[in-house]
Design a protein around this motif. Structure first.
Motif, PDB file in Angstrom:
ATOM      1  N   SER A   1      -3.875   4.216   9.602  1.00  0.00           N
ATOM      2  CA  SER A   1      -5.332   4.119   9.727  1.00  0.00           C
ATOM      3  C   SER A   1      -5.757   3.771  11.150  1.00  0.00           C
ATOM      4  O   SER A   1      -6.784   4.241  11.631  1.00  0.00           O
ATOM      5  CB  SER A   1      -5.881   3.052   8.785  1.00  0.00           C
ATOM      6  N   LEU A   2      -4.966   2.934  11.811  1.00  0.00           N
ATOM      7  CA  LEU A   2      -5.382   2.412  13.116  1.00  0.00           C
ATOM      8  C   LEU A   2      -4.865   3.229  14.295  1.00  0.00           C
ATOM      9  O   LEU A   2      -5.382   3.115  15.406  1.00  0.00           O
ATOM     10  CB  LEU A   2      -4.947   0.952  13.264  1.00  0.00           C
TER      11      LEU A   2
ATOM     12  N   ALA B   1      -3.337   1.955   0.082  1.00  0.00           N
ATOM     13  CA  ALA B   1      -4.553   1.276  -0.367  1.00  0.00           C
ATOM     14  C   ALA B   1      -5.656   2.285  -0.665  1.00  0.00           C
ATOM     15  O   ALA B   1      -6.700   1.936  -1.190  1.00  0.00           O
ATOM     16  CB  ALA B   1      -5.014   0.298   0.705  1.00  0.00           C
ATOM     17  N   GLU B   2      -5.417   3.564  -0.304  1.00  0.00           N
ATOM     18  CA  GLU B   2      -6.419   4.593  -0.588  1.00  0.00           C
ATOM     19  C   GLU B   2      -6.536   4.798  -2.088  1.00  0.00           C
ATOM     20  O   GLU B   2      -7.556   5.182  -2.609  1.00  0.00           O
ATOM     21  CB  GLU B   2      -5.998   5.931   0.034  1.00  0.00           C
ATOM     22  N   ASP B   3      -5.425   4.499  -2.741  1.00  0.00           N
ATOM     23  CA  ASP B   3      -5.334   4.759  -4.164  1.00  0.00           C
ATOM     24  C   ASP B   3      -5.655   3.474  -4.929  1.00  0.00           C
ATOM     25  O   ASP B   3      -4.944   2.487  -4.816  1.00  0.00           O
ATOM     26  CB  ASP B   3      -3.890   5.213  -4.447  1.00  0.00           C
ATOM     27  N   SER B   4      -6.731   3.479  -5.671  1.00  0.00           N
ATOM     28  CA  SER B   4      -7.161   2.245  -6.325  1.00  0.00           C
ATOM     29  C   SER B   4      -6.126   1.724  -7.323  1.00  0.00           C
ATOM     30  O   SER B   4      -6.079   0.547  -7.636  1.00  0.00           O
ATOM     31  CB  SER B   4      -8.496   2.458  -7.029  1.00  0.00           C
ATOM     32  N   GLN B   5      -5.276   2.638  -7.769  1.00  0.00           N
ATOM     33  CA  GLN B   5      -4.216   2.241  -8.691  1.00  0.00           C
ATOM     34  C   GLN B   5      -3.287   1.213  -8.035  1.00  0.00           C
ATOM     35  O   GLN B   5      -2.709   0.364  -8.691  1.00  0.00           O
ATOM     36  CB  GLN B   5      -3.410   3.496  -9.048  1.00  0.00           C
TER      37      GLN B   5
ATOM     38  N   LEU C   1       2.287   0.697   6.128  1.00  0.00           N
ATOM     39  CA  LEU C   1       2.205   2.069   6.641  1.00  0.00           C
ATOM     40  C   LEU C   1       0.766   2.575   6.621  1.00  0.00           C
ATOM     41  O   LEU C   1       0.311   3.246   7.554  1.00  0.00           O
ATOM     42  CB  LEU C   1       3.105   2.991   5.811  1.00  0.00           C
ATOM     43  N   TYR C   2       0.041   2.230   5.569  1.00  0.00           N
ATOM     44  CA  TYR C   2      -1.372   2.622   5.476  1.00  0.00           C
ATOM     45  C   TYR C   2      -2.153   2.057   6.667  1.00  0.00           C
ATOM     46  O   TYR C   2      -2.960   2.752   7.283  1.00  0.00           O
ATOM     47  CB  TYR C   2      -1.962   2.111   4.155  1.00  0.00           C
TER      48      TYR C   2
ATOM     49  N   ASN D   1      -6.532  -6.345  18.702  1.00  0.00           N
ATOM     50  CA  ASN D   1      -6.140  -6.775  17.356  1.00  0.00           C
ATOM     51  C   ASN D   1      -5.384  -5.661  16.624  1.00  0.00           C
ATOM     52  O   ASN D   1      -4.374  -5.910  15.965  1.00  0.00           O
ATOM     53  CB  ASN D   1      -7.374  -7.188  16.549  1.00  0.00           C
ATOM     54  N   HIS D   2      -5.845  -4.425  16.796  1.00  0.00           N
ATOM     55  CA  HIS D   2      -5.191  -3.301  16.112  1.00  0.00           C
ATOM     56  C   HIS D   2      -3.752  -3.122  16.603  1.00  0.00           C
ATOM     57  O   HIS D   2      -2.843  -2.881  15.808  1.00  0.00           O
ATOM     58  CB  HIS D   2      -5.981  -2.004  16.340  1.00  0.00           C
TER      59      HIS D   2
END
Lengths: 144, 111
Positions: free
Chosen positions: A121-122, A102-106, A116-117, A45-46
């Motif tokens: 991450s994967l 997505a690391e940034d809650s803003q 890209l995140y 899946n990744h």
């Protein structure tokens, strides 16, 4: 020394309708990886996800949605790692500019910018650099 | 994209009848959710039971629907996520944003 076990090269038109074909091929390949000791279903899946994200970047950003262009996917499996490469023939793009992490809650509620995140991450590494006739987005994952 | 809509007068159920929700088809879902909230629907459940794969564009379409609902005092809930789809929500931390239920009935009852 890196012994290549599998090398796959696929060229498809610069159109998102081919995403599912590439996704299916990459999932089947992931299930064959003998040196990967982790969860192969999750890995499948990744790989499907990161290749989809890389292809969409090539189709939309680098090749500017030109349906007459093409993208090339190269999947290389060695004893130590999985290497995924997506080649475009376009002007390229700034990898960071397509990211609103997505690391940034803003940025949690942005419609775009998670690609890209997700790739970072994967996979163990994500690079984008110019090559002859275009650019390549290169992702690596070590078998540990 | 194949979407099946059911409106019982209280809640609109949107069933995504696709194995993949990705950059190729997610714009349709985004437009459809936008249309429902523009029409004044206040309770929408998106059933993802048949979706085995989601990418950042698919997530983006749902985020767009969520924001659209929130701005109109309406509600959007999700149901029946397969494990690989759920893992993408967790990776991007969107599981903290959405109300996610195991079944459609639970999602409807939660309104």
């Amino acid at each position: 020394m890196k012994n290549t076990q599998i090398e796959l090269q696929i060229k498809v038109p610069n159109q998102t309708r081919y995403l599912s074909l590439i996704g299916r091929i990459s999932e089947e390949l992931a299930k064959q990886l003998q040196n990967y000791t982790g969860d192969r279903e999750a890995l499948a899946n990744h790989i499907n996800v990161v290749l989809t994200e890389a292809l969409v970047n090539a189709i939309r950003h680098a090749n500017a949605n030109d349906p007459d262009e093409e993208v090339e996917i190269r999947i290389t499996v060695t004893d130590e790692e999985l290497l995924l490469q997506v080649f475009d023939h376009g002007r390229g793009f700034n990898l960071e500019s397509i990211s609103a992490t997505a690391e940034d809650s803003q940025h949690e509620l942005e419609d775009h910018g998670r690609g890209l995140y997700i790739m970072r991450s994967l996979m163990d590494s994500v690079e984008y650099y110019p090559v002859e006739g275009g650019n390549v987005l290169e992702m690596r994952k070590q078998f540990r | 994209m194949n979407l099946k809509l059911e409106d019982n007068g209280q809640v609109v159920l949107v069933q995504v009848k696709e194995e993949r929700l990705d950059a190729h088809n997610s714009e349709h879902l985004k437009q459809e959710l936008g249309r429902l909230f523009e029409e004044g629907k206040t309770r929408v459940v998106v059933d993802l039971k048949e979706v085995r794969f989601i990418d950042s564009s698919g997530l983006g379409a749902l985020v767009s629907g969520f924001k659209n609902a929130s701005s109109r005092q309406a509600g959007l809930k999700l149901s029946s996520l397969q494990s690989q789809v759920k893992s993408m929500f967790e990776l991007t931390r969107l599981h903290r944003v959405f109300d996610i239920y195991t079944t459609v009935d639970e999602a409807i009852e939660a309104f």
